[in-house]
Design a protein around this motif. Structure first.
Motif, PDB file in Angstrom:
ATOM      1  N   MET A   1       1.086   4.421   7.504  1.00 52.88           N
ATOM      2  CA  MET A   1      -0.218   4.619   6.884  1.00 52.88           C
ATOM      3  C   MET A   1      -0.142   5.838   5.979  1.00 52.88           C
ATOM      4  O   MET A   1       0.441   6.860   6.357  1.00 52.88           O
TER       5      MET A   1
ATOM      6  N   LYS B   1      -9.479   5.974   0.920  1.00 52.78           N
ATOM      7  CA  LYS B   1     -10.787   5.477   1.364  1.00 52.78           C
ATOM      8  C   LYS B   1     -11.533   6.536   2.174  1.00 52.78           C
ATOM      9  O   LYS B   1     -12.738   6.516   2.261  1.00 52.78           O
TER      10      LYS B   1
ATOM     11  N   HIS C   1       0.816  -1.212   0.000  1.00 56.29           N
ATOM     12  CA  HIS C   1       0.000   0.000   0.000  1.00 56.29           C
ATOM     13  C   HIS C   1       0.850   1.262   0.000  1.00 56.29           C
ATOM     14  O   HIS C   1       0.329   2.368  -0.075  1.00 56.29           O
TER      15      HIS C   1
ATOM     16  N   ARG D   1      -6.747   4.690   4.710  1.00 53.36           N
ATOM     17  CA  ARG D   1      -6.483   3.423   4.036  1.00 53.36           C
ATOM     18  C   ARG D   1      -6.473   3.668   2.538  1.00 53.36           C
ATOM     19  O   ARG D   1      -6.999   4.664   2.060  1.00 53.36           O
TER      20      ARG D   1
END
Length: 107
Positions: free
Chosen positions: A73, A100, A6, A84
């Motif tokens: 993150m 998100k 991510h 996210r």
């Protein structure tokens, strides 16, 4: 087959756990096989060096150490808060990452 991460090089991230919790920085390098990343100004360690051409005096240098990606993150581009990441097809049929929290595309 390698799992997609991510986090990419150049992303702005925030540390969500560990000694550097709460610090923000830019990802300088991602080590996918070790699942670690080096973030600018985060997880600083002291390295003792002998004198060499680059550092004629030698001594103690402060530098960034790798941090596990589970402790990082991505930061939402609009609000600046942790979010996210999702993946979806854009109008051109290309897979893009998006926040998100706000639904905004992450470059």
């Amino acid at each position: 087959m390698r799992k997609k991460l991510h986090i990419k090089k150049g992303d702005t991230v925030v540390v969500i756990s560990g000694e550097s919790k709460g610090q923000k920085g830019k990802v300088l390098e991602v080590m996918a096989e070790k699942q670690r990343a080096i973030v600018e100004g985060v997880n600083m360690v002291s390295k003792h060096t002998k004198p060499n051409a680059e550092h004629p005096q030698g001594g103690i240098l402060k530098q960034e150490a790798p941090i596990h990606i589970s402790n990082l993150m991505n930061v939402d581009p609009s609000s600046g808060k942790p979010t996210r990441i999702g993946r979806r097809l854009n109008d051109k049929g290309k897979l893009v990452r998006y926040s998100k929290k706000s639904g905004e595309e992450i470059k």
